[in-house]
Design a protein around this motif. Structure first.
Motif, PDB file in Angstrom:
ATOM      1  N   CYS A  20      97.938  82.681  31.756  1.00  0.00           N
ATOM      2  CA  CYS A  20      99.027  82.669  32.748  1.00  0.00           C
ATOM      3  C   CYS A  20     100.242  83.433  32.250  1.00  0.00           C
ATOM      4  O   CYS A  20     101.023  83.950  33.045  1.00  0.00           O
ATOM      5  CB  CYS A  20      99.398  81.230  33.117  1.00  0.00           C
ATOM      6  SG  CYS A  20     100.425  80.378  31.891  1.00  0.00           S
ATOM      7  N   SER A  63     102.897  82.229  30.912  1.00  0.00           N
ATOM      8  CA  SER A  63     104.185  81.532  30.999  1.00  0.00           C
ATOM      9  C   SER A  63     104.165  80.111  30.446  1.00  0.00           C
ATOM     10  O   SER A  63     105.222  79.498  30.309  1.00  0.00           O
ATOM     11  CB  SER A  63     104.660  81.510  32.454  1.00  0.00           C
ATOM     12  OG  SER A  63     103.715  80.846  33.264  1.00  0.00           O
ATOM     13  N   CYS A  89     101.018  80.145  25.855  1.00  0.00           N
ATOM     14  CA  CYS A  89     101.140  81.596  26.030  1.00  0.00           C
ATOM     15  C   CYS A  89     102.417  82.120  25.374  1.00  0.00           C
ATOM     16  O   CYS A  89     102.403  83.163  24.715  1.00  0.00           O
ATOM     17  CB  CYS A  89     101.141  81.950  27.514  1.00  0.00           C
ATOM     18  SG  CYS A  89      99.504  81.882  28.273  1.00  0.00           S
ATOM     19  N   CYS A 130      95.727  78.742  26.720  1.00  0.00           N
ATOM     20  CA  CYS A 130      96.616  78.661  27.888  1.00  0.00           C
ATOM     21  C   CYS A 130      96.264  77.446  28.754  1.00  0.00           C
ATOM     22  O   CYS A 130      95.094  77.129  28.943  1.00  0.00           O
ATOM     23  CB  CYS A 130      96.452  79.946  28.701  1.00  0.00           C
ATOM     24  SG  CYS A 130      97.160  79.877  30.352  1.00  0.00           S
ATOM     25  N   GLU A 131      97.302  76.801  29.283  1.00  0.00           N
ATOM     26  CA  GLU A 131      97.080  75.619  30.133  1.00  0.00           C
ATOM     27  C   GLU A 131      96.313  75.961  31.407  1.00  0.00           C
ATOM     28  O   GLU A 131      95.659  75.108  31.998  1.00  0.00           O
ATOM     29  CB  GLU A 131      98.427  75.003  30.546  1.00  0.00           C
ATOM     30  CG  GLU A 131      99.151  74.303  29.422  1.00  0.00           C
ATOM     31  CD  GLU A 131     100.503  73.762  29.874  1.00  0.00           C
ATOM     32  OE1 GLU A 131     100.674  73.471  31.080  1.00  0.00           O
ATOM     33  OE2 GLU A 131     101.389  73.651  29.007  1.00  0.00           O
TER      34      GLU A 131
END
Ligand SMILES: [Zn+2]
Ligand SMILES: [Zn+2]
Length: 342
Positions: A90, A92, A96, A104-105
């Motif tokens: 993502c 953000s 990240c 990354c979530e």
């Protein structure tokens, strides 16, 4: 253009679909040349990949050639052969923002969460392409698989004089061995399969490859000259083996779980505490790891790793067979150049 879709469990179909639209700014249109087939693909085909959604275009181990550039792309040129980093982050979330894009979530993986590379052309962000530096297409299709081992060793961050043990010599474990060797470390590997041990030894990936026998701690201690290892990387994805690996690191040592298991693991906390073991998970890989693999690839015999080949026309009949250990698959490779269908 040709597309291979896994419509449902054990239902692979070839179809003729429209070309993707021109790549947007910062993106690149690529022609897919090779697709490495791995356990994830075989599990999805067999209906054993948790949370997998059908239909899906498989393919996340990709060697591609740049076909067209979106506006502003200057890092690659039309005609370049490149490896693809299939983890779309993502950009953000906290992971990240701290450089840990691999966890990354909101990570989406090509060929797993979204449609992947089993098609003639697709559009990809230019940021996720890695230059070949002379590595041939088959080698480029090994980069993603090997990068997982390189990431795991980077997580472990071994000292030059550390004793390193790798448990599990599947393709991921072999990548761990290669990564450790690339750092000048002599690896002791553990696997019950004589075939896998022979491959690791023949390819000079390990100093020793041992059978765990009935007491893996005793077997490892004997192989390490009576002491336990500083760093243990477990690439089995097997719950009993992973639980046994808690007993392997020396006091102050490190245990990295590269393989994962769908469920809970148990360990004896007093012993874990007594040794003050550092326990790490390792997931996927980052751009740094991909470039490290490409730098190391000239040192391996890529032809020996690619034990099986198939084409779009024969994929549906051959790929299911590769799950059988009797086939001795290290890496199966789909050659998209061999397409005569569409
Ligand atoms: Zn894979
Ligand atoms: Zn993120």
């Amino acid at each position: 253009m040709l597309q291979i879709t896994l419509h449902d469990v054990a239902d692979l179909r070839l179809s003729d679909v429209a070309m993707p639209e021109a790549p947007p700014p910062g993106w690149v249109q690529v022609r897919v040349r090779r697709v490495g087939i791995c356990g994830t693909d075989l599990h999805a085909y067999a209906g054993r990949q948790p949370f997998f959604r059908y239909p899906r275009v498989l393919g996340h181990e990709l060697a591609v050639t740049v076909h067209a550039l979106g506006a502003g792309v200057q890092t690659v040129a039309v005609g370049d052969d490149v490896a693809v980093r299939p983890y779309l982050e993502c950009g953000s979330c906290r992971a990240c923002c701290t450089g840990r894009t691999n966890c990354c979530e909101r990570l989406t993986v090509l060929g797993v969460h979204i449609d992947g590379g089993m098609r003639a052309f697709l559009n990809l962000p230019a940021t996720h392409l890695h230059h070949a530096h002379g590595v041939a297409l088959d080698g480029l299709a090994l980069v993603e698989m090997l990068s997982i081992g390189f990431h795991a060793v980077r997580r472990a961050n071994p000292r030059a004089d550390d004793t390193v043990v790798v448990v599990g010599l599947g393709p991921i474990g072999l990548g761990v061995c290669l990564a450790a060797r690339a750092r000048g470390l002599a690896v002791i590997a553990v696997d019950p399969s004589p075939h896998r041990r022979a491959f690791a030894s023949d390819q000079r990936l390990v100093a020793q490859a041992i059978d765990p026998g009935t007491d893996v701690v005793a077997a490892v201690r004997a192989a390490c000259g009576g002491s336990l290892p500083d760093v243990v990387l477990d690439a089995t994805g097997h719950p009993a083996a992973m639980e046994a690996s808690f007993g392997l690191p020396i006091n102050s040592g490190t245990l990295v779980f590269v393989g994962l298991v769908q469920g809970d693991l148990r360990f004896a906390d007093p012993e874990f505490h007594r040794r003050e073991v550092t326990l790490l998970a390792s997931r996927n890989a980052t751009a740094i790891d991909f470039d490290a693999v490409i730098a190391a690839l000239p040192s391996i015999d890529i032809g020996a790793w690619v034990t099986h080949r198939t084409t779009p026309a024969t994929l549906a009949t051959e790929m299911p067979l590769w799950r059988d250990p009797a086939f001795g698959v290290i890496k199966g490779m789909l050659d998209m150049d061999a397409s005569t269908v569409c």
